[in-house]
Design a protein around this motif. Structure first.
Motif, PDB file in Angstrom:
ATOM      1  N   ALA A 121       0.905  -1.272  -0.089  1.00  0.00           N
ATOM      2  CA  ALA A 121      -0.044   0.148  -0.050  1.00  0.00           C
ATOM      3  C   ALA A 121       0.754   1.129  -0.048  1.00  0.00           C
ATOM      4  CB  ALA A 121      -0.941   0.047   1.200  1.00  0.00           C
ATOM      5  N   LYS A 122       0.676   2.006  -1.061  1.00  0.00           N
ATOM      6  CA  LYS A 122       1.379   3.424  -1.177  1.00  0.00           C
ATOM      7  C   LYS A 122       0.400   4.608  -1.506  1.00  0.00           C
ATOM      8  CE  LYS A 122       5.998   1.639  -1.992  1.00  0.00           C
ATOM      9  NZ  LYS A 122       7.237   1.656  -2.844  1.00  0.00           N
ATOM     10  N   SER A 123       0.816   5.663  -1.575  1.00  0.00           N
ATOM     11  CA  SER A 123       0.183   7.073  -1.637  1.00  0.00           C
ATOM     12  C   SER A 123      -0.154   6.999  -3.341  1.00  0.00           C
ATOM     13  CB  SER A 123       0.569   8.101  -0.903  1.00  0.00           C
ATOM     14  OG  SER A 123       1.853   8.418  -1.470  1.00  0.00           O
ATOM     15  N   LYS A 165      -7.802   0.579  -1.183  1.00  0.00           N
ATOM     16  CA  LYS A 165      -6.668   0.914  -0.930  1.00  0.00           C
ATOM     17  C   LYS A 165      -6.609   2.466  -0.677  1.00  0.00           C
ATOM     18  CE  LYS A 165      -4.689  -2.994  -1.956  1.00  0.00           C
ATOM     19  NZ  LYS A 165      -4.191  -3.952  -0.966  1.00  0.00           N
ATOM     20  N   SER A 166      -7.082   2.663   0.665  1.00  0.00           N
ATOM     21  CA  SER A 166      -7.489   4.212   1.104  1.00  0.00           C
ATOM     22  C   SER A 166      -6.238   5.116   1.016  1.00  0.00           C
ATOM     23  CB  SER A 166      -7.976   4.114   2.275  1.00  0.00           C
ATOM     24  OG  SER A 166      -7.227   3.348   3.553  1.00  0.00           O
ATOM     25  N   LYS A 167      -5.108   4.480   1.032  1.00  0.00           N
ATOM     26  CA  LYS A 167      -3.687   5.202   0.915  1.00  0.00           C
ATOM     27  C   LYS A 167      -3.608   5.989  -0.346  1.00  0.00           C
ATOM     28  CE  LYS A 167      -1.117   3.517   4.435  1.00  0.00           C
ATOM     29  NZ  LYS A 167       0.321   2.641   5.030  1.00  0.00           N
ATOM     30  N   ARG A 206      -3.845   8.259  -3.184  1.00  0.00           N
ATOM     31  CA  ARG A 206      -4.058   9.845  -3.437  1.00  0.00           C
ATOM     32  C   ARG A 206      -3.861  10.172  -5.051  1.00  0.00           C
ATOM     33  NH1 ARG A 206      -5.349  12.584   1.066  1.00  0.00           N
ATOM     34  NH2 ARG A 206      -4.871  14.405  -0.010  1.00  0.00           N
ATOM     35  N   ILE A 248     -10.334   4.184  -2.745  1.00  0.00           N
ATOM     36  CA  ILE A 248      -9.103   4.752  -2.350  1.00  0.00           C
ATOM     37  C   ILE A 248      -9.267   6.032  -1.867  1.00  0.00           C
ATOM     38  CG2 ILE A 248      -7.996   3.605  -4.655  1.00  0.00           C
ATOM     39  CD1 ILE A 248      -8.423   6.333  -6.084  1.00  0.00           C
ATOM     40  N   ASN A 249      -8.311   6.938  -1.622  1.00  0.00           N
ATOM     41  CA  ASN A 249      -8.761   8.271  -1.155  1.00  0.00           C
ATOM     42  C   ASN A 249      -9.842   9.115  -2.016  1.00  0.00           C
ATOM     43  OD1 ASN A 249      -8.032  11.233  -0.622  1.00  0.00           O
ATOM     44  ND2 ASN A 249      -7.239  10.217   1.158  1.00  0.00           N
TER      45      ASN A 249
END
Length: 380
Positions: free
Chosen positions: A291-293, A321-323, A325, A345-346
């Protein structure tokens, strides 16, 4: 008194004459004539592409005290090359004279690079020479007869080492084998043409090597270095031939991506869509490794040593994958984005897409794929 003076004078002159005769003769400085080298891309048809570099006419006569004659020349080689020097003796009757050709790397002419004696007939040398100036001594001396009037013709051809050999690799349709074809352009005939595995400085027939086939090719089934040995054939009279080694690095043998298997590259997961080699195969993105932004969807990805176009983003590829952005889509080959690919996601994620694909990709990014029209953005 006069008789004594005369006798003294005669004695002195005799002594001086003897001293002069015993004194070493001073060698005349060699005068080097500039002669041409014929630089060509292909020397296999040597006689039609290489002209006359030097012609020498000899007139030897033991009664006239001329038992040996010698001439000097020099030539310039612009590049590291494989050089062929061909010498032909004409109009020599029987065993009239010995003819010799000596090549030197500098003007001191201390140690010859090649020293050849030809009593009759023709001959030639193959030499691998560095760029620079080379010096030649060519001579003829009486052998068994008292006179000899004959001529010597010398042809010097060169093919730059960078063009001396061409190597082509051709993969089989399933990419399990590679055929290497070697085309040499420096010799009319080859005495040996063989290959072996590994990068070698010498190979021994028949234990560690194999012959090239009739098309000067060989086929291998694994990647790595291979050595090709090409040995030129020298003709009668001259004693130099060349051992030339070519090194081939095979990297194209590959099974390629297989269906049903997940592959990982640069934090993304992929699966095969369409099999193919040389850029004809396609894949889809199926998820993230960690998981990455930010996420970058590349245009192509290397899997199993082969290049594949990225044509799809699979359903739920980035689900929850909420991180995430920022999503950068570099690929211009996308044909679809699966259901819920970006759901979760975000909420303020930004999508950056290629200018030429802005409209098309904006249509693909819908609520069905997880795109939130009110809070997410698509930028060029």
């Amino acid at each position: 008194m006069k008789k004594r003076l005369r006798k003294y004078f005669v004695t002195v002159m005799f002594v001086l004459l003897c001293v002069a005769m015993l004194r070493p003769m001073k060698a005349e400085a060699a005068v080097f004539k500039d002669i041409p080298v014929y630089v060509v891309d292909d020397m296999r048809d040597y006689d039609t592409k290489v002209g006359l570099s030097w012609k020498l006419d000899w007139d030897l006569n033991v009664d006239a005290g001329v038992t040996e004659q010698c001439h000097y020349a020099k030539f310039f080689l612009p590049k590291d090359s494989i050089v062929r020097i061909k010498m032909a003796t004409e109009n020599e009757s029987g065993f009239g004279a010995d003819n010799y050709f000596r090549l030197y790397g500098n003007q001191t002419m201390a140690v010859p690079i090649t020293d050849n004696d030809i009593r009759h007939g023709n001959g030639d040398d193959y030499l691998l020479l560095k760029s620079g100036t080379y010096y030649v001594q060519c001579g003829s001396k009486l052998y068994m007869s008292g006179t000899s009037k004959h001529s010597t013709k010398i042809m010097i051809g060169a093919v730059p080492e960078e063009k001396a050999v061409e190597v082509h690799q051709t993969a089989s349709a399933d990419r399990k084998k590679m055929t290497i074809t070697v085309t040499q352009k420096f010799a009319t005939e080859l005495r040996e043409a063989e290959w072996c595995e590994g990068k070698r400085t010498s190979i021994n027939m028949p234990y560690s090597s194999k012959r090239l086939d009739q098309t000067n090719s060989f086929t291998v089934d694994k990647n790595g270095w291979y050595t090709v040995h090409l040995k030129s054939e020298s003709s009668v009279g001259f004693n130099k031939e060349i051992d030339y080694y070519v090194y081939v690095n095979v990297t194209g043998i590959s099974e390629g991506a297989k269906k049903g298997i997940t592959y990982k590259s640069n934090n993304l997961k992929y699966k095969l869509v369409k099999e193919g080699f040389d850029g004809t195969g396609t894949v889809m993105v199926t998820g993230m490794v960690n998981a990455k932004s930010s996420v970058t969807i590349p245009q192509k990805v290397i899997i199993q040593g082969e290049s594949y176009k990225v044509v799809k983003i699979n359903s739920k590829a980035f689900y929850k994958k909420s991180k995430v952005r920022k999503v950068t889509i570099q690929s211009k080959y996308l044909t679809s984005i699966g259901k819920d690919a970006f759901k979760g996601i975000n909420k303020k994620a930004v999508f950056k897409v290629p200018n030429s694909k802005y409209k098309a990709y904006k249509k693909m990014l819908t609520a069905k794929t997880g795109f939130l029209k009110k809070t997410m953005k698509v930028k060029k």
